[in-house]
Scaffold this motif. Sequence first.
Motif, mmCIF file in Angstrom:
data_model
loop_
_atom_site.group_PDB
_atom_site.id
_atom_site.type_symbol
_atom_site.label_atom_id
_atom_site.label_comp_id
_atom_site.label_asym_id
_atom_site.label_seq_id
_atom_site.Cartn_x
_atom_site.Cartn_y
_atom_site.Cartn_z
ATOM 1 N N SER A 104 1.266 -1.015 0.329
ATOM 2 C CA SER A 104 -0.305 0.143 -0.401
ATOM 3 C C SER A 104 0.982 1.280 -0.100
ATOM 4 O O SER A 104 1.841 1.301 0.460
ATOM 5 C CB SER A 104 -1.180 0.001 1.495
ATOM 6 N N PRO A 105 0.521 2.032 -0.351
ATOM 7 C CA PRO A 105 -0.457 2.223 -2.069
ATOM 8 C C PRO A 105 -0.129 1.286 -3.126
ATOM 9 O O PRO A 105 0.812 0.717 -3.508
ATOM 10 C CB PRO A 105 -0.385 4.061 -1.757
ATOM 11 N N THR A 130 -7.074 1.916 -4.352
ATOM 12 C CA THR A 130 -5.775 2.465 -3.904
ATOM 13 C C THR A 130 -5.651 0.964 -2.722
ATOM 14 O O THR A 130 -4.326 0.990 -2.446
ATOM 15 C CB THR A 130 -5.091 3.926 -3.212
ATOM 16 N N SER A 131 -6.475 0.317 -1.992
ATOM 17 C CA SER A 131 -5.924 -0.739 -0.726
ATOM 18 C C SER A 131 -6.831 -2.157 -1.087
ATOM 19 O O SER A 131 -7.971 -1.556 -1.752
ATOM 20 C CB SER A 131 -6.650 -0.116 0.169
#
Length: 327
Positions: free
Chosen positions: A96-97, A180-181
């Motif tokens: 992450s990201p 993004t996760s």
Amino acid sequence: MLDVLSQAEIDKLLKDLATGGAEENEAEAKSVAKPYDFKTANRFTKEQIRAINVVFKNFGHLLSNYLMGTLRATCDSEVLSVEEISFNEFNNSVPSPVIIAVIDTEPFTGSIILEMTKEISYSIISRVLGGTKEISAEGRQFTEIELAIMERVLWQSLKNFDEAWSKIMETSSTLEKIDTSMQFAQIVDMNEPVLMVTLNVTIGNESGLIGFCLPHQALEPFTKKLNTRHMYSGNVNKKIDADPTNIINSIRRTDILVSAIFNPTEATVRDITSLDVGDVIQLQHKVDEPLIVKYQQLPKYRASMGKFRNSLALKILEEIKGEDDNE
């Protein structure tokens, strides 16, 4: 090169041989059983994994061509690995990201996930915006504008994804969402087996990874099609109509344009612009001179003009033979 045994190890081996300890150690080693976890049982055969590997090699080639034309930079991609893991292992391996795209591919019975690391993502974003260097990715999240750029790139990449699958089946992919996760991208149960396909993508001097998570339950109805022999055999069920009678009848029913042409007549621009209704144009064609009959703009016959049952008609006089006919 083989390891050299120390003197102490040599003495121990000689002692074991003398006392029979070596045979006991070998028997213990043979009796050790490896535990089998039925929750993570292999669901994909080697043949199916080979077929998936071929599909994504083709996808990597198509993706490289697309990125090369879009980013105006040298691009290359190769399949690093195709392995079966659990969704939990895939979930824990995602950093992450990262760019996470949930893709709905028809006719698969479920969604698949595309993961793109920040290195390759920022390289694409930089070049789309006109830059040539990688954007610093340390300690920052993707902005809304950057996500919009990646969404557009992914939409175009899905066309290449469908084309790569076309040798096995017709697919139609749409981008459900981009995130993004992995927190909001759980598409199957944590213990569900998935096929993890990893590609290494190089853009200029920078490289990054693109991963695909293919759940077994999404591909299960189509596992029989995941066969390399099926991919290269072509459409064996396609019936080829080679009956010459049908071909001839089909040609006879085909419409073509037939026209009769007078000799061309020259006129000035002044003559054309001064024409009025009722004016007569004198043609440079004698009354007894034959007309040229054309099929689809190709001269085929010479004919004389006349009448048949109160209608204008043509009478074929001779065939116009070309150079090929004379030979």
